[in-house]
Design an enzyme around this catalytic site. Structure first.
Site, PDB file in Angstrom:
ATOM      1  N   HIS A  97      -4.034 -36.977   5.666  1.00 31.86           N
ATOM      2  CA  HIS A  97      -3.200 -35.924   6.241  1.00 31.86           C
ATOM      3  C   HIS A  97      -2.393 -35.255   5.126  1.00 31.86           C
ATOM      4  O   HIS A  97      -1.990 -35.898   4.160  1.00 31.86           O
ATOM      5  CB  HIS A  97      -2.213 -36.506   7.258  1.00 31.86           C
ATOM      6  CG  HIS A  97      -2.834 -36.978   8.521  1.00 31.86           C
ATOM      7  ND1 HIS A  97      -3.436 -36.135   9.422  1.00 31.86           N
ATOM      8  CD2 HIS A  97      -2.934 -38.232   9.049  1.00 31.86           C
ATOM      9  CE1 HIS A  97      -3.877 -36.830  10.453  1.00 31.86           C
ATOM     10  NE2 HIS A  97      -3.590 -38.105  10.251  1.00 31.86           N
ATOM     11  N   CYS A 127      -8.905 -37.564   9.803  1.00 29.64           N
ATOM     12  CA  CYS A 127      -8.462 -38.727  10.568  1.00 29.64           C
ATOM     13  C   CYS A 127      -9.357 -38.925  11.797  1.00 29.64           C
ATOM     14  O   CYS A 127     -10.524 -39.269  11.650  1.00 29.64           O
ATOM     15  CB  CYS A 127      -6.982 -38.595  10.937  1.00 29.64           C
ATOM     16  SG  CYS A 127      -6.202 -40.180  11.340  1.00 29.64           S
TER      17      CYS A 127
END
Length: 496
Positions: free
Chosen positions: A434, A333
């Site tokens: 994630h 991310c």
């Protein structure tokens, strides 16, 4: 019938409220009750994407898992994500509302509380029992006029309250008595009793203190819970990173995660941290990379601010040197964004670390989605076609200008598309995914690949899968509550 509500409050942050609520959810779900968790307002950087693409606190997602129900925004209607000195991003019913400074947010709370109360009403309409979690302490004098996370909830729901004190940090008797002293009389009347949490040692030594608490307050200490080791369950606050990690034993795979000041979703690494033969630690100095076999640059709530922090610490040079030595470097991310060439926000363009052919721009819209797919071919020797699933929560969108994808992913009802980027040369890769290490096959193959690159012998995993470990630990907490507090006692408090 409207569900009964039992609330768990604490004398401080990190007293153990979240896991006690998770244990209660599991205990009563196992007995056949329809159970839901609730926390009106949560402050955390570790968040979770619900199946319908909304965002809630990670603790409520875990509690929903314990209850055996899908996570839903009504379980955490208000989520605050700190953004540094500017204040916090307010996420209302799973959608970003804006960034507010404390003074502005206090004024906003008058409008937010009815929405939080309505969310609790909806949960109560569909459940038999709701286990609510407070936030911090209900007795913070400076916060009490604006507190919609503790006694406001209990009073609204007519809920009995279990007050939890953390004995590990010391002063548990003073904190329990002091909290009761600072509550209003109508709030004290809701407190059914106390729980002393995280105890190590001989419980007999506590007897005088427990008796004093009962005599001074007229409420019993319902139970003393021991400190539980080796839990494979999420924590919400970065304070939980203090003292985390372990030194590698001979033959262990050493993985270093950069401890960014604004680190988010570090729950990504719990599956690695609890894997046999992996020594994962959080680092913030260049010299701490020297003994690592692999480095992970994690997510960040403020990518540009944390990128500037990397440069001030000299970690940008250390990461480039690490990659130049042919060692694996993974960004997730915000970490993925930092590894690229440029990051653009508004009229500002900032150079990234330049290790991946990626350009990122920030936009006002936020992508929050659960995804699943497979690994792409040719990344670090990890086989292609391995099943993987996780979630994305990000505001930046990245243009990949070369390299190869890490995954082929799709959301609900969509086909598979390339995701992430791995450099053509060397071992640098990045992804928005994630939770990828929660997938047992991918995690096992990732560890095996990094061990090969480090010249370490293969070491097959003999542990149960990560999901099985989590279920075992939730049962473990439920069993502990049944043993130390007692089901009949809890039933009595609930009025069952």
């Amino acid at each position: 019938m409207t569900a009964r509500v039992l609330m768990v409050q604490g004398t401080s942050s990190s007293a153990g409220k979240s896991l006690i609520v998770a244990g209660l959810c599991r205990l009563y779900a196992r007995r056949g009750f329809r159970v839901a968790p609730f926390k009106s307002q949560n402050m955390a950087l570790n968040s979770y994407a619900t199946p319908d693409g909304r965002e809630i606190g990670r603790a409520q997602a875990l509690q929903a898992e314990a209850a055996g129900v899908p996570p839903h925004v009504d379980m955490n209607p208000i989520l605050l994500k700190p953004t540094g000195e500017a204040g916090s991003q307010v996420v209302l019913l799973g959608r970003p509302l804006g960034v507010y400074k404390p003074a502005n947010y206090y004024a906003l709370k008058e409008k937010l509380w009815p929405l939080a109360a309505a969310a609790l009403d909806r949960l109560r309409a569909d459940a038999d029992l709701v286990f609510a979690e407070g936030a911090g302490s209900p007795a913070e004098i400076n916060l009490r006029p604006h507190d919609i996370a503790n006694m406001e909830v209990a009073l609204y729901a007519g809920a009995s309250v279990l007050l939890v004190g953390d004995i590990e940090r010391g002063g548990v008797f003073a904190s329990l008595l002091g909290t009761m002293e600072l509550l209003a009389e109508r709030e004290r009347e809701l407190v059914a009793g106390f729980v002393v949490n995280k105890f190590r040692g001989d419980e007999e030594l506590l007897r005088p203190g427990l008796a004093l608490i009962g005599a001074r307050t007229g409420r019993p200490v319902l139970g003393v819970l021991p400190y539980l080791h080796d839990l494979h369950l999420d924590e919400e606050d970065s304070v939980g990173l203090s003292g985390r990690g372990k030194a590698p034993a001979p033959g262990d795979l050493a993985v270093a995660v950069i401890r960014l000041p604004r680190i988010s979703n570090y729950t990504d690494f719990l599956p690695l941290e609890t894997e046999n033969g992996v020594a994962l630690c959080y680092v913030d100095r260049p010299q701490e990379l020297d003994g690592a076999h692999a480095v992970i640059l994690p997510g960040s709530k403020e990518t540009l601010a944390d990128l500037a922090w990397l440069r001030r610490r000299g970690l940008d040079r250390a990461l480039r040197d690490f990659a130049a030595r042919g060692k694996p470097l993974l960004g997730i991310c915000g970490g993925f964004q930092m590894l690229g060439r440029t990051i653009r926000e508004g009229g500002q363009t900032v150079a990234g670390l330049g290790l991946l052919p990626v350009r990122t721009r920030f936009a006002s819209e936020k992508r929050t989605v659960q995804v699943r797919g497979v690994t792409a071919e040719g990344v670090w020797g990890i086989p292609g076609g391995l099943s993987v699933r996780g979630y994305e929560i990000h505001r930046g969108f990245s243009e990949v200008c070369g390299g190869r994808p890490c995954f082929l992913l799709g959301g609900q009802g969509t086909g598979l598309a390339p995701e992430g980027c791995a450099a053509e040369e060397g071992y640098v890769a990045g992804t928005y995914l994630h939770g990828c290490f929660d997938s047992d096959t991918y995690r096992t193959q990732w560890i095996a690949a990094v061990r090969r690159l480090a010249g370490l012998p293969a070491r097959p995993s003999e542990q149960p899968g990560f999901a099985a470990r989590r279920q075992r630990d939730l049962d473990r907490i439920a069993d502990l509550l049944a043993e130390r507090i007692g089901v009949e006692r809890l039933d009595g408090i609930l009025g069952l």
